[in-house]
Design an enzyme around this catalytic site. Sequence first.
Site, PDB file in Angstrom:
ATOM      1  N   GLU A  34      15.475  -8.463 -17.697  1.00  0.00           N
ATOM      2  CA  GLU A  34      15.925  -7.075 -17.827  1.00  0.00           C
ATOM      3  C   GLU A  34      17.246  -6.931 -18.572  1.00  0.00           C
ATOM      4  OE1 GLU A  34      15.827  -4.737 -14.253  1.00  0.00           O
ATOM      5  OE2 GLU A  34      13.734  -5.206 -13.847  1.00  0.00           O
ATOM      6  N   GLU A  88       7.631  -8.427 -12.254  1.00  0.00           N
ATOM      7  CA  GLU A  88       8.220  -7.827 -11.047  1.00  0.00           C
ATOM      8  C   GLU A  88       7.565  -6.490 -10.761  1.00  0.00           C
ATOM      9  OE1 GLU A  88      12.504  -7.268 -10.712  1.00  0.00           O
ATOM     10  OE2 GLU A  88      12.851  -9.227 -11.627  1.00  0.00           O
TER      11      GLU A  88
HETATM   12  C1  FCB Z   1      15.032  -5.377 -10.742  1.00  0.00           C
HETATM   13  C2  FCB Z   1      15.802  -6.672 -10.729  1.00  0.00           C
HETATM   14  C3  FCB Z   1      15.682  -7.427  -9.434  1.00  0.00           C
HETATM   15  C4  FCB Z   1      15.714  -6.521  -8.245  1.00  0.00           C
HETATM   16  C5  FCB Z   1      14.749  -5.377  -8.411  1.00  0.00           C
HETATM   17  C6  FCB Z   1      14.697  -4.433  -7.232  1.00  0.00           C
HETATM   18  O1  FCB Z   1      15.586  -4.519 -11.682  1.00  0.00           O
HETATM   19  O2  FCB Z   1      15.356  -7.495 -11.781  1.00  0.00           O
HETATM   20  O3  FCB Z   1      16.693  -8.392  -9.404  1.00  0.00           O
HETATM   21  O4  FCB Z   1      17.004  -6.090  -8.020  1.00  0.00           O
HETATM   22  O5  FCB Z   1      15.066  -4.652  -9.556  1.00  0.00           O
END
Ligand code: FCB
Length: 463
Positions: free
Chosen positions: A164, A365
């Site tokens: 990210e 994620e």
């Molecule tokens: C993302 C991050 C991760 C975590 C989630 C909730 O943006 O990559 O580390 O904090 O959000």
Amino acid sequence: ELGDRLPTGFRIGTATSAFQIEGGARDGGRGESTWDAFTRQKGRILDGQNASVSTDHVGKLSEDVTLLRELGADIYRFSFAWPRLQPDGRGSLNRAGVAFYDRLLDELLGNGISPMATLHHWDTPVALRGQWLNRDTAQRFGDYANQMGEVFGDRIDAWVTVNEPATVTFNGYALGIHAPGETLLFDALPAAHHQLLGHGLAVQALRAADVRGQIGLANVHSPVQPATDREADRDAAALYDLLHNRLFADPVLLGRYPDPAGVFENELRFLHEIEPDDLRTIHQSLDFYGLNYYQPTRVAAGAGGPVSPDGSSPAMNRLPFHFEPFREHPVTGFGWPNAPEYLLVVLTELRDRYAEALPPVYITEGGASFPDRADRDGTVTDLARIDYLAEHLLAAVEAVAPGGPAEGVDLRGYIIWSLLDNFEWAAGYTQRFGLVYVDFTDPSRPRTPKQSFSWLQHVLSSR
Ligand code: FCB
């Protein structure tokens, strides 16, 4: 049954990141990261906490791998702490750091769990002057990647270079709600470029080290909607889409920065002063593209509201746009809209925008925080998380199925954020994302698998 509806070969995993779970801040010569420094500053972290112990993963590594084995997931995505491996962000690797990850990898492989490792999940060594604002950090990152490839290249199945870079740029350098706390607004764009350049150099470095695993990165995407059909709102939404999504995907997948098409050109002029050689470095062929998806965004023109899902800062009042809520969707603990249908939208957008340039995709994620509580008998009944995960998993596989709106995207798997409750950045310990509950008030940090853990165990074993 969800297990029956997952395509054969579709892989499921869980994710964590070093700074959020490890603790052991002073162990084995670990250096300091931007986040160590940031958490010491007054008022930065919602509950005033830090991550120097966190879930104590360094002390409980074997227990955590046992949990992973019991869960039965295919992949474990974790991150290497750069300051544990290169305390000063340069030079040869720190032996104690290497030994820690050797142990982790041996235990994972010994238990049949496939390791996916991230090289940068936000914990940049403070010793690197200017961090990502400094072009040299990209070179240092390439060097770190090369050494990591040499040492761990035989045991990692998938490498994620950076996680990210959009969040690091905006929250860390533009708005000051994450480390290192800069409020540079549009002058934060070099931090984006240098992370992308670091990504390209890291891919080259890993290939030079002849690693056997696949190589990709993890970008967070959010489908963006204008709050109304007014031109000003549509321009603001296009600007946000450019900043949050295209700025990080276009150069990686297409080898160019997005064209602002006459709108906000002045704010974005940095992008058009980039050396073409840099874009060639950033544009490496990838084995997979990592998509982090949490929520859609609705954008309106003018300052005067939140512009980050993770917190607020006075700098926001100087931006030409703000967010509007999605009242039609329920929200998670963070107040983020719970909207699985937008996962379909984001996958469709990826296919439409990048077509053949899009490699196989992993959702690297996805997950949700809820205010979980452990009952007296030790059970944690997180039914909302089970619904969230089931709906998002189904939305993802339906989107890419034959006849689905994103047919053509080669979606390989979904990785759940997170295995454990952990240090949620500026929100401290107030947001629980884990499949496993952690009691942060108990010095031994006991773990309790939540109901979502048993649910996922069943889904995985019934495939
Ligand atoms: C993302 C991050 C991760 C975590 C989630 C909730 O943006 O990559 O580390 O904090 O959000």
